[in-house]
Design an enzyme around this catalytic site. Structure first.
Site, short mmCIF file in Angstrom:
data_model
loop_
_atom_site.label_atom_id
_atom_site.label_comp_id
_atom_site.label_asym_id
_atom_site.label_seq_id
_atom_site.Cartn_x
_atom_site.Cartn_y
_atom_site.Cartn_z
NE ARG A 147 -1.88 2.17 3.51
CZ ARG A 147 -2.42 2.74 4.60
NH1 ARG A 147 -3.63 2.38 4.99
NH2 ARG A 147 -1.76 3.61 5.31
CE1 TYR A 159 -4.46 6.59 7.91
CE2 TYR A 159 -4.21 6.12 5.57
CZ TYR A 159 -4.34 5.68 6.88
OH TYR A 159 -4.35 4.35 7.14
CG ASP A 210 -6.76 3.97 3.49
OD1 ASP A 210 -7.87 4.43 3.16
OD2 ASP A 210 -6.52 3.50 4.62
CG HIS A 212 -7.90 7.34 6.23
ND1 HIS A 212 -8.19 8.03 7.37
CD2 HIS A 212 -7.53 6.10 6.64
CE1 HIS A 212 -8.01 7.26 8.43
NE2 HIS A 212 -7.61 6.08 8.01
CD GLU A 236 -7.97 0.75 3.16
OE1 GLU A 236 -7.00 0.13 2.67
OE2 GLU A 236 -8.03 1.04 4.37
CD GLU A 262 -9.70 1.52 7.96
OE1 GLU A 262 -8.94 0.89 7.22
OE2 GLU A 262 -9.37 2.55 8.56
NE ARG A 283 -8.89 -2.79 3.94
CZ ARG A 283 -8.54 -2.18 5.06
NH1 ARG A 283 -9.25 -1.20 5.54
NH2 ARG A 283 -7.46 -2.57 5.71
CD GLU A 339 -4.12 -2.37 7.04
OE1 GLU A 339 -5.30 -2.51 7.41
OE2 GLU A 339 -3.54 -1.27 6.99
CD1 TRP A 402 -6.84 12.41 10.26
CD2 TRP A 402 -7.42 10.34 10.86
NE1 TRP A 402 -5.70 11.68 10.33
CE2 TRP A 402 -6.02 10.39 10.69
CE3 TRP A 402 -8.03 9.13 11.23
CZ2 TRP A 402 -5.21 9.27 10.90
CZ3 TRP A 402 -7.23 8.03 11.43
CH2 TRP A 402 -5.83 8.11 11.27
O1 KDG Z 1 -7.56 3.19 14.07
C1 KDG Z 1 -7.57 3.67 12.77
C2 KDG Z 1 -6.47 3.02 11.94
O2 KDG Z 1 -6.47 1.65 12.10
C3 KDG Z 1 -6.66 3.36 10.50
O3 KDG Z 1 -6.52 4.73 10.31
C4 KDG Z 1 -5.66 2.62 9.63
O4 KDG Z 1 -6.87 3.20 7.65
C5 KDG Z 1 -6.14 2.43 8.24
C6 KDG Z 1 -5.68 1.23 7.56
O5 KDG Z 1 -6.13 1.02 6.43
O6 KDG Z 1 -4.88 0.50 8.11
MG MG Z 2 -7.74 2.22 5.92
#
Ligand code: KDG
Ligand code: MG
Length: 402
Positions: A147, A159, A210, A212, A236, A262, A283, A339, A402
């Site tokens: 990634r 991020y 990602d 995010h 992602e 996630e 995920r 992951e 975030w």
């Molecule tokens: O607790 C939040 C994190 O696990 C996250 O920000 C990590 O986005 C993430 C990832 O894909 O691992």
């Molecule tokens: Mg993530």
């Protein structure tokens, strides 16, 4: 067999973790991860004050019945705190069952569907050249999938990118810090990153990215389309997923595969996304989505709709979750990828484990149960240390995702 005692262990070997340990009258115990990043103590209290007292005297073999007792029986369903607490108990019960039957948990879930679990690692750089180096290092370590995240010119914090050049860790000590964000700058920069990675490392490595949850559907559609020439394994969390309908618009515009989940904690969070084939990878994890028992249902449902799994595995998921995820990943047919973000040495010492890495794959090991433990004496040397995920603001100060 009866559960005689439950204990919640709070420790911070490099970062905060919450672990449940369930003991039985036959001397066998099981452990489960209950870590919810930045909200750790709420799960600890949920378990100590409301769950463990109800478990004493119950037969730990009845995993599904206990799951339903904690889910339906509480009246208040779903939500990250509840589902993380249920997950912790569920992992501990599968661990106990494996130990009692003297077999690894993957055997109880139907046995091995594959030789090993392909994982992706994280390459994070302050700029494109730095990210290129990091991708190279991970490929040299044997990872087949990486990634890539990269600092954005003109944006002070991004991020996935460490501020100080050290290892990236999403939670920061103390109260939440504030990061800044510009969608426009990000969207201009990210295609260049993947163009350069393909130029340097060719077509073979599997590449992931990602977003995010920071884009709108039409912005995500544009990013997906701009990244098509570089053939990503997935994009992602393109948009926040409360609005599942939003994924249709992305889908209509790009063939870049989409992964999400996630922050989901129930099969109902993903129901429409899966059923309408709006995503390619789900995920959700054994930790935040109700444990192995609930994830088996998610995977079986996803299997019907060509959706594969891609379980979250950041550092805030303890080695107990990593072990549970690996047993689960081994046993399902529609596994996609797992992951892997390396824990600190201190974390690995507190949680001795049987799982191992070789040439891009993880193996759960053949120890009975989950094959992971907690060294309580060592854990006690690392007391809870408050840390939070950052919050994000746009350049004009508007609070953002975030
Ligand atoms: O607790 C939040 C994190 O696990 C996250 O920000 C990590 O986005 C993430 C990832 O894909 O691992
Ligand atoms: Mg993530």
């Amino acid at each position: 067999m009866k559960i005689t005692k439950g204990k919640v262990i709070v420790c911070s070997p490099g970062r905060n973790f919450i672990t449940i340990k369930l003991e039985t009258d036959e001397g066998v115990y099981g452990i489960g991860d209950a870590t919810l990043n930045g909200r750790e103590l709420s799960v600890a209290s949920y378990l100590e004050d409301h769950v463990i007292p109800c478990l004493i005297g119950k037969d730990p073999s009845n995993i599904e019945d206990i799951w339903q007792y904690l889910y339906r029986g509480a009246y208040w369903r779903r939500g990250p705190v509840t589902m993380t607490a249920i997950a912790a108990v569920d992992m501990a019960l599968w661990d106990i069952k494996g130990k009692v039957l003297n077999t690894p948990v993957y055997n109880l879930l139907g046995g091995k569907c594959r030789k090993g679990v392909m994982v992706y690692s994280h390459a994070n750089g302050k700029d494109i050249e730095h990210t290129l180096d990091e991708v190279g290092k991970h490929l040299d370590m044997g990872y087949k999938a990486v990634r890539a995240q990269c600092g954005i010119p003109g944006v002070p914090t991004t991020y996935g990118v460490p501020k100080d050049g050290g290892k990236y860790e999403p939670a920061e000590k103390g109260l939440p810090s504030e990061h800044a964000w510009s969608t426009e700058k990000y969207m201009r920069h990210v295609p260049e990153l993947f163009k350069r990675i393909r130029e340097v490392y060719g077509d073979e490595p599997l590449l992931l990215h990602d977003c995010h949850h920071r884009l709108t559907p039409i912005e995500a559609a544009r990013v997906g389309r701009d990244l098509e020439p570089y053939r990503l394994f997935w994009m992602e969390d393109p948009v926040p997923a409360e609005l599942q309908e939003g994924f249709r618009l992305i889908r209509e515009h790009t063939t870049t595969p989409i992964a999400v989940g996630e922050v989901f904690n129930s099969i109902y969070d993903a129901e429409r996304l899966i059923k309408e084939q709006l995503i390619d990878y789900i995920r959700m994890t054994t930790l935040h989505a109700g444990g192995i028992s609930h994830m088996k249902k998610v995977a079986s449902f996803a299997e019907l709709y060509h959706v594969q799994t891609g379980s979250h595995g950041a550092t805030d998921l303890s080695p107990v979750t990593m072990a549970a995820a690996l047993h689960f990943d081994m046993s399902i047919t529609n596994f996609g990828i797992q992951e892997h973000m390396a824990h600190t040495d201190e974390t690995d010492e507190v949680f001795p484990h049987a799982y191992s890495f070789n040439e891009g794959y993880f193996y759960p090991g053949d120890e009975p149960g989950l094959g992971v433990d907690i060294d309580e004496k060592l854990a006690a040397k690392y007391p809870y240390d408050p840390a939070y995920l950052p919050v994000n603001r746009k350049e004009d100060g508007t609070l953002f995702h975030w």
